[in-house]
Design a protein around this motif. Structure first.
Motif, short mmCIF file in Angstrom:
data_model
loop_
_atom_site.label_atom_id
_atom_site.label_comp_id
_atom_site.label_asym_id
_atom_site.label_seq_id
_atom_site.Cartn_x
_atom_site.Cartn_y
_atom_site.Cartn_z
N ARG A 48 74.75 52.44 19.89
CA ARG A 48 75.14 52.88 18.55
C ARG A 48 73.92 53.43 17.80
N ARG A 49 72.78 52.68 17.93
CA ARG A 49 71.54 53.13 17.26
C ARG A 49 71.10 54.49 17.79
N THR A 50 71.24 54.68 19.11
CA THR A 50 70.88 55.96 19.73
C THR A 50 71.77 57.08 19.21
N LYS A 51 73.09 56.78 19.08
CA LYS A 51 74.01 57.79 18.55
C LYS A 51 73.65 58.15 17.11
N GLU A 52 73.33 57.12 16.32
CA GLU A 52 72.97 57.36 14.93
C GLU A 52 71.69 58.22 14.84
N LEU A 53 70.69 57.84 15.66
CA LEU A 53 69.45 58.62 15.65
C LEU A 53 69.67 60.03 16.14
N THR A 54 70.53 60.17 17.16
CA THR A 54 70.82 61.50 17.68
C THR A 54 71.50 62.35 16.62
N ALA A 55 72.49 61.73 15.91
CA ALA A 55 73.18 62.46 14.85
C ALA A 55 72.21 62.85 13.74
N LYS A 56 71.34 61.92 13.37
CA LYS A 56 70.35 62.21 12.33
C LYS A 56 69.40 63.32 12.78
N ALA A 57 68.97 63.24 14.07
CA ALA A 57 68.08 64.29 14.58
C ALA A 57 68.77 65.64 14.56
N GLN B 201 71.16 66.51 12.51
CA GLN B 201 71.23 66.93 11.10
C GLN B 201 69.87 67.48 10.63
N ASP B 202 68.82 66.76 11.00
CA ASP B 202 67.48 67.22 10.60
C ASP B 202 67.17 68.58 11.24
N THR B 203 67.56 68.73 12.50
CA THR B 203 67.32 70.00 13.19
C THR B 203 68.09 71.13 12.52
N ALA B 204 69.36 70.84 12.18
CA ALA B 204 70.17 71.85 11.52
C ALA B 204 69.58 72.21 10.15
N ARG B 205 69.13 71.18 9.40
CA ARG B 205 68.53 71.43 8.09
C ARG B 205 67.23 72.24 8.24
N PHE B 206 66.40 71.87 9.24
CA PHE B 206 65.16 72.61 9.48
C PHE B 206 65.43 74.06 9.84
N ARG B 207 66.45 74.27 10.70
CA ARG B 207 66.78 75.64 11.07
C ARG B 207 67.27 76.43 9.86
N GLN B 208 68.06 75.77 8.99
CA GLN B 208 68.54 76.45 7.80
C GLN B 208 67.39 76.79 6.86
N GLU B 209 66.47 75.80 6.69
CA GLU B 209 65.30 76.06 5.85
C GLU B 209 64.42 77.17 6.44
N LEU B 210 64.27 77.12 7.79
CA LEU B 210 63.49 78.17 8.44
C LEU B 210 64.14 79.53 8.25
N ALA B 211 65.48 79.56 8.36
CA ALA B 211 66.18 80.83 8.16
C ALA B 211 66.02 81.30 6.71
N ASP B 212 66.09 80.35 5.74
CA ASP B 212 65.91 80.72 4.33
C ASP B 212 64.50 81.25 4.08
#
Length: 228
Positions: free
Chosen positions: A39-48, A50-61
């Motif tokens: 469960r912890r791995t899934k949570e960390l994976t989901a958070k990673a 999300q962070d990756t998606a946010r970073f890509r969005q910020e990079l695109a911006d």
């Protein structure tokens, strides 16, 4: 057929049977820990993710903003180049226009100068006998005039040149200042005249007096008669 088990084997099996609940309990605990880690791995994976998606969005911006700024900078540079080109063209046009007007003005002035030169009076020739002329501080003339008179008292000789008296007179037309030197009874030859005019104590002295007088005299020209 029944199998006979030894007492030692029975004791070993009994020990294993007694330890089984503990192993089972430990296995269940490990399974629960594994599930928790999963469960912890899934949570960390989901958070990673999300962070990756946010970073890509910020990079695109950021990339989009950088591209917009680069495009704006290029447009500014292009506008500046256009303005500079316009200024240079304007300055060149004005310079060419000024040069054309200056050339026209020079030609006009040269024409006026030539016209004025044509209207200038011709300089009057020096009076007869004037061998040098100086001008005082206000324009009056100091003339050096050579007078040649025939010496009637000279004894006749065999020379082709006549015997004359030479007189060099310096006369200021402003104040009337006068100086003179004479040489009597000389044969009238170009050499004799030149020697008289250039002699330091005769013609040269009168020239020096005339020049010194011209440097100090402030009298205007007067209609004084020229006398021998």
């Amino acid at each position: 057929m029944f199998r006979i088990i030894s007492t030692a084997r029975l004791a070993e099996l009994d020990n294993l049977a007694s330890a089984f609940p503990m192993v089972r309990s430990r296995c269940d605990g490990l399974e629960k820990e594994l599930e928790a880690e999963q469960r912890r791995t899934k949570e960390l994976t989901a958070k990673a993710e999300q962070d990756t998606a946010r970073f890509r969005q910020e990079l695109a911006d950021v990339t989009q903003q950088a591209d917009a700024r680069v495009a704006e900078a290029r447009a500014s540079v292009q506008r500046a180049q256009q303005q500079a080109t316009a200024l240079i063209d304007g300055a060149t046009k004005r310079a060419n226009d000024i040069e054309r007007r200056a050339d026209a003005k020079v030609r006009e002035l040269n024409a006026q100068i030539e016209e004025l030169k044509a209207k200038l009076p011709r300089p009057t020739p020096n009076p007869e006998g004037v061998v040098a002329r100086y001008q005082n501080l206000v324009g009056a003339l100091i003339d050096l005039t050579l007078f040649v008179t025939e010496d009637t008292n000279a004894a006749p000789g065999g020379y082709s040149s006549k015997c004359v008296d030479l007189k060099l007179v310096s006369l200021c037309s402003g104040c009337g200042y006068r100086e003179e030197e004479t040489r009597e009874q000389v044969y009238d030859t170009p050499e004799a005249r030149s020697n008289f005019l250039e002699n330091t104590y005769q013609g040269g002295k009168v020239k020096r007096w005339a020049q010194e007088h011209a440097e100090t005299c402030r009298a205007v020209a007067l209609p004084l008669p020229r006398a021998a």
